[in-house]
Design a protein around this motif. Sequence first.
Motif, short mmCIF file in Angstrom:
data_model
loop_
_atom_site.label_atom_id
_atom_site.label_comp_id
_atom_site.label_asym_id
_atom_site.label_seq_id
_atom_site.Cartn_x
_atom_site.Cartn_y
_atom_site.Cartn_z
N SER A 83 0.83 -1.22 0.00
CA SER A 83 0.00 0.00 0.00
C SER A 83 0.86 1.26 0.00
N LEU A 84 1.82 1.28 -0.88
CA LEU A 84 2.77 2.39 -0.91
C LEU A 84 2.09 3.70 -1.26
N LYS A 85 2.61 4.77 -0.68
CA LYS A 85 2.09 6.11 -0.89
C LYS A 85 3.19 7.01 -1.46
N PRO A 86 2.84 8.07 -2.13
CA PRO A 86 3.88 8.98 -2.64
C PRO A 86 4.81 9.50 -1.54
N GLU A 87 4.30 9.66 -0.34
CA GLU A 87 5.13 10.15 0.76
C GLU A 87 6.13 9.10 1.24
N ASP A 88 6.06 7.88 0.74
CA ASP A 88 7.07 6.87 1.04
C ASP A 88 8.30 7.01 0.15
N THR A 89 8.24 7.90 -0.83
CA THR A 89 9.36 8.11 -1.73
C THR A 89 10.58 8.59 -0.95
N ALA A 90 11.68 7.86 -1.09
CA ALA A 90 12.91 8.16 -0.34
C ALA A 90 13.98 7.16 -0.74
N VAL A 91 15.19 7.43 -0.27
CA VAL A 91 16.25 6.42 -0.33
C VAL A 91 16.19 5.64 0.99
N TYR A 92 16.15 4.34 0.87
CA TYR A 92 16.01 3.47 2.04
C TYR A 92 17.36 2.83 2.37
N TYR A 93 17.67 2.84 3.66
CA TYR A 93 18.93 2.30 4.15
C TYR A 93 18.68 1.32 5.29
N CYS A 94 19.59 0.39 5.47
CA CYS A 94 19.54 -0.47 6.65
C CYS A 94 20.77 -0.20 7.51
N ASN A 95 20.69 -0.59 8.75
CA ASN A 95 21.84 -0.50 9.63
C ASN A 95 21.60 -1.35 10.86
N ALA A 96 22.66 -1.56 11.61
CA ALA A 96 22.60 -2.36 12.82
C ALA A 96 22.65 -1.46 14.05
N ASP A 97 22.19 -1.99 15.17
CA ASP A 97 22.20 -1.25 16.43
C ASP A 97 23.36 -1.73 17.28
N ARG A 98 24.24 -0.84 17.62
CA ARG A 98 25.39 -1.19 18.45
C ARG A 98 25.02 -1.29 19.92
N SER A 99 23.92 -0.66 20.34
CA SER A 99 23.65 -0.52 21.77
C SER A 99 22.82 -1.66 22.35
N SER A 100 22.04 -2.34 21.52
CA SER A 100 21.13 -3.36 22.06
C SER A 100 20.77 -4.37 20.99
N LYS A 101 20.48 -5.60 21.44
CA LYS A 101 20.04 -6.63 20.50
C LYS A 101 18.53 -6.58 20.25
N MET A 102 17.81 -5.76 21.02
CA MET A 102 16.36 -5.87 21.03
C MET A 102 15.66 -5.05 19.97
N GLY A 103 16.32 -4.05 19.41
CA GLY A 103 15.77 -3.37 18.24
C GLY A 103 14.92 -2.15 18.52
#
Length: 126
Positions: free
Chosen positions: A85-105
């Motif tokens: 259900s994508l919307k025009p406001e979802d337009t962006a560059v998408y990135y992933c990354n990891a969390d250094r501070s916690s395993k819980m997210g």
Amino acid sequence: QMQLVESGGGLVQAGGSLRLSCVTFGRTFSSYAMGWFRQAPGKEREFVASISWNGGTTYYADSVKGRFTISRDNAKNTVYLQMNSLKPEDTAVYYCNADRSSKMGSPTGWVIDAPWGQGTQVTVSS
């Protein structure tokens, strides 16, 4: 140091779907919570979704809740973002990354672990 490679973006009409993938290298993927972030033109990068190290807990930004689903495959060192259900406001560059501070997210207190990858462009037309 973890390296991140995002893919799966593209051009889609409003209401359509895309599935993003992020493959990681260089660290023990299963030890880290992972998250997706996005940056639209002229705006700051923002949190989209995150998942705990074992996939048991997920978090979403209010703007994508009910439309996006984050998942992971620890055997493939990959985190996914299913976007419906994508919307025009979802337009962006998408990135992933990891969390250094916690395993819980939890997005609260997230500390970026790795250099940002190149991201993947998502464009939603109206």
